[in-house]
Write an enzyme that holds these catalytic residues in place. Structure first.
Site, PDB file in Angstrom:
ATOM      1  N   TYR A   4      -1.206  -0.605   9.873  1.00 21.45           N
ATOM      2  CA  TYR A   4      -1.348  -0.972   8.549  1.00 21.45           C
ATOM      3  C   TYR A   4      -0.213  -0.443   7.717  1.00 21.45           C
ATOM      4  O   TYR A   4       0.507  -1.200   7.180  1.00 21.45           O
ATOM      5  CB  TYR A   4      -2.536  -0.177   7.954  1.00 21.45           C
ATOM      6  CG  TYR A   4      -3.055  -0.559   6.437  1.00 21.45           C
ATOM      7  CD1 TYR A   4      -3.725  -1.935   6.153  1.00 21.45           C
ATOM      8  CD2 TYR A   4      -2.677   0.318   5.517  1.00 21.45           C
ATOM      9  CE1 TYR A   4      -3.924  -2.097   5.028  1.00 21.45           C
ATOM     10  CE2 TYR A   4      -3.100   0.032   4.309  1.00 21.45           C
ATOM     11  CZ  TYR A   4      -3.651  -1.035   3.907  1.00 21.45           C
ATOM     12  OH  TYR A   4      -4.240  -1.386   2.677  1.00 21.45           O
TER      13      TYR A   4
ATOM     14  N   SER B 192       0.932  -1.103   0.045  1.00 17.03           N
ATOM     15  CA  SER B 192       0.051  -0.012   0.043  1.00 17.03           C
ATOM     16  C   SER B 192       0.813   1.236   0.022  1.00 17.03           C
ATOM     17  O   SER B 192       1.899   1.305   0.414  1.00 17.03           O
ATOM     18  CB  SER B 192      -0.977  -0.147   1.279  1.00 17.03           C
ATOM     19  OG  SER B 192      -1.345   1.396   1.406  1.00 17.03           O
TER      20      SER B 192
HETATM   21  P1  NAP Z   1     -11.581  -6.048   0.386  1.00 23.01           P
HETATM   22  O1  NAP Z   1     -12.583  -5.627  -0.721  1.00 23.01           O
HETATM   23  O2  NAP Z   1     -11.863  -5.682   1.910  1.00 23.01           O
HETATM   24  O3  NAP Z   1     -11.297  -7.606   0.293  1.00 23.01           O
HETATM   25  C1  NAP Z   1     -10.317  -8.261   1.289  1.00 23.01           C
HETATM   26  C2  NAP Z   1     -10.168  -9.544   0.777  1.00 23.01           C
HETATM   27  O4  NAP Z   1      -9.249 -10.197   1.853  1.00 23.01           O
HETATM   28  C3  NAP Z   1     -11.282 -10.529   0.791  1.00 23.01           C
HETATM   29  O5  NAP Z   1     -11.331 -11.368  -0.251  1.00 23.01           O
HETATM   30  C4  NAP Z   1     -11.238 -11.075   2.229  1.00 23.01           C
HETATM   31  O6  NAP Z   1     -11.881 -12.548   2.237  1.00 23.01           O
HETATM   32  C5  NAP Z   1      -9.864 -11.424   2.271  1.00 23.01           C
HETATM   33  N1  NAP Z   1      -9.445 -11.738   3.599  1.00 23.01           N
HETATM   34  C6  NAP Z   1      -9.491 -10.721   4.813  1.00 23.01           C
HETATM   35  N2  NAP Z   1      -8.801 -11.424   5.739  1.00 23.01           N
HETATM   36  C7  NAP Z   1      -8.448 -12.512   5.398  1.00 23.01           C
HETATM   37  C8  NAP Z   1      -7.799 -13.859   5.887  1.00 23.01           C
HETATM   38  N3  NAP Z   1      -7.584 -13.817   7.230  1.00 23.01           N
HETATM   39  N4  NAP Z   1      -7.456 -14.999   5.249  1.00 23.01           N
HETATM   40  C9  NAP Z   1      -7.741 -14.836   4.017  1.00 23.01           C
HETATM   41  N5  NAP Z   1      -8.234 -13.942   3.310  1.00 23.01           N
HETATM   42  C10 NAP Z   1      -8.883 -12.851   3.986  1.00 23.01           C
HETATM   43  O7  NAP Z   1     -10.188  -5.320   0.156  1.00 23.01           O
HETATM   44  P2  NAP Z   1      -9.333  -4.730  -1.134  1.00 23.01           P
HETATM   45  O8  NAP Z   1      -9.282  -3.460  -1.085  1.00 23.01           O
HETATM   46  O9  NAP Z   1      -9.703  -5.609  -2.425  1.00 23.01           O
HETATM   47  O10 NAP Z   1      -7.801  -4.863  -0.767  1.00 23.01           O
HETATM   48  C11 NAP Z   1      -6.757  -5.999  -0.958  1.00 23.01           C
HETATM   49  C12 NAP Z   1      -5.652  -5.910  -0.761  1.00 23.01           C
HETATM   50  O11 NAP Z   1      -5.145  -4.677  -1.416  1.00 23.01           O
HETATM   51  C13 NAP Z   1      -5.338  -5.643   0.670  1.00 23.01           C
HETATM   52  O12 NAP Z   1      -3.983  -6.282   1.038  1.00 23.01           O
HETATM   53  C14 NAP Z   1      -5.077  -4.215   0.931  1.00 23.01           C
HETATM   54  O13 NAP Z   1      -4.568  -4.017   2.290  1.00 23.01           O
HETATM   55  C15 NAP Z   1      -4.429  -3.762  -0.472  1.00 23.01           C
HETATM   56  N6  NAP Z   1      -4.827  -2.198  -0.434  1.00 23.01           N
HETATM   57  C16 NAP Z   1      -6.278  -1.765  -0.723  1.00 23.01           C
HETATM   58  C17 NAP Z   1      -6.336  -0.531  -1.128  1.00 23.01           C
HETATM   59  C18 NAP Z   1      -7.672  -0.125  -1.396  1.00 23.01           C
HETATM   60  O14 NAP Z   1      -7.722   1.354  -1.409  1.00 23.01           O
HETATM   61  N7  NAP Z   1      -8.742  -0.686  -1.555  1.00 23.01           N
HETATM   62  C19 NAP Z   1      -5.294   0.273  -1.091  1.00 23.01           C
HETATM   63  C20 NAP Z   1      -4.058  -0.154  -0.864  1.00 23.01           C
HETATM   64  C21 NAP Z   1      -3.728  -1.420  -0.631  1.00 23.01           C
HETATM   65  P3  NAP Z   1     -13.686 -12.409   2.379  1.00 23.01           P
HETATM   66  O15 NAP Z   1     -14.310 -12.027   1.098  1.00 23.01           O
HETATM   67  O16 NAP Z   1     -13.685 -14.021   2.923  1.00 23.01           O
HETATM   68  O17 NAP Z   1     -13.740 -11.676   3.693  1.00 23.01           O
END
Ligand code: NAP
Length: 242
Positions: free
Chosen positions: A153, A140
């Site tokens: 984070y 991130s």
């Molecule tokens: P999201 O929509 O909240 O999805 C999170 C995903 O992680 C879901 O598939 C969830 O599974 C899974 N997950 C959570 N805890 C878990 C665990 N303990 N074991 C296995 N799976 C788990 O998040 P996103 O925005 O797509 O983010 C994906 C990645 O990108 C993350 O690492 C996040 O930190 C990073 N990121 C996101 C952003 C942003 O702006 N969105 C920015 C920078 C970095 P379930 O569906 O089963 O809950």
């Protein structure tokens, strides 16, 4: 056959990555924590591309669950191995440090940092012996710049960036690349509670990014064309920070 595993592949960025890797021909293993309906939907979308997909539920933060799930996958696929690993699972538990609870600190570190360690360690052996692998860690902007309210984070993501650079050097001679992708603000469930109208004024491109824009870079890093890129961090943030 070479498979691709995407942790947290059920929703958001992880789902877009599953679809991108399917488009370049990898059969997909979709990991999720608890949201089975979303994982089933991702599976359906991958299969609509004519590509094989499997669900593999486990909590990346549990060493035992990771070990058991990946061992049982291996036993049922004796001829195959996981050649592409995308460590994408992550959560936010924001709070200013003065009020941060132990559980907010540890849950974020457990999933992003320990999850990366448990899953990657398990899959490295096959990649080393087959002499090919692609590891992409979703980190991130917060891990590069630090963001207030996110000491947990930012620490977790910065730690994964450090591990990415170290591991890349350990395994480079075996044709395994290890890179990180650092998104800024991407429109997913994770950012639903943020004030997009206000925040987008701070982004040079003037909008939040899409999961597909992140997935495009992951697809490239997973491809054969990216064989000379390792230990790097690619920012996808609309010009917010370099
Ligand atoms: P999201 O929509 O909240 O999805 C999170 C995903 O992680 C879901 O598939 C969830 O599974 C899974 N997950 C959570 N805890 C878990 C665990 N303990 N074991 C296995 N799976 C788990 O998040 P996103 O925005 O797509 O983010 C994906 C990645 O990108 C993350 O690492 C996040 O930190 C990073 N990121 C996101 C952003 C942003 O702006 N969105 C920015 C920078 C970095 P379930 O569906 O089963 O809950």
């Amino acid at each position: 056959m070479k498979y691709a595993l995407v942790t947290g592949g059920s929703r958001g960025i992880g789902r877009a990555i599953c679809l991108r890797l399917a488009a370049i021909g990898y059969p997909i293993i979709i990991n999720y924590a608890s949201n089975k309906d979303a994982a089933v939907e991702t599976k359906k979308l991958v299969e609509e591309k004519g590509v094989q997909a499997e669900l593999l539920q486990f909590d990346v933060a549990s060493s035992t669950e990771v070990e058991n799930a990946l061992e049982s996958w291996k036993n049922s696929h004796p001829e195959d191995y996981i050649a592409v690993l995308v460590n994408n699972a992550g959560i936010r538990q924001d709070n200013v440090m003065v009020f941060m609870e132990d559980s907010q600190w540890s849950s974020v570190l457990d999933i992003s940092l320990n999850g990366f360690f448990y899953v990657t360690r398990k899959l490295l052996k096959d990649m080393l012996s087959k002499r090919f692998g692609r590891i992409v860690n979703i980190v991130s902007l917060s891990g590069l710049k630090g963001l207030p309210g996110q000491t947990n984070y930012s620490a977790a993501k910065a730690a994964v960036i450090g591990a990415t650079k170290a591991l890349a050097q350990e395994v480079a001679t075996r044709k395994i690349t290890v890179n990180a992708v650092a998104p800024g603000f991407i429109a997913t469930d994770m950012t639903q509670d943020l004030n997009e109208a206000e925040l987008k004024k701070t982004i040079p491109v003037g909008r939040f990014g899409t999961p597909e824009e992140v997935a495009a870079a992951v697809g490239f890093l997973a491809s054969d064309q990216a064989s000379y890129i390792t230990g790097d961090v690619i920012s996808i943030n609309g010009g917010l920070y370099t």
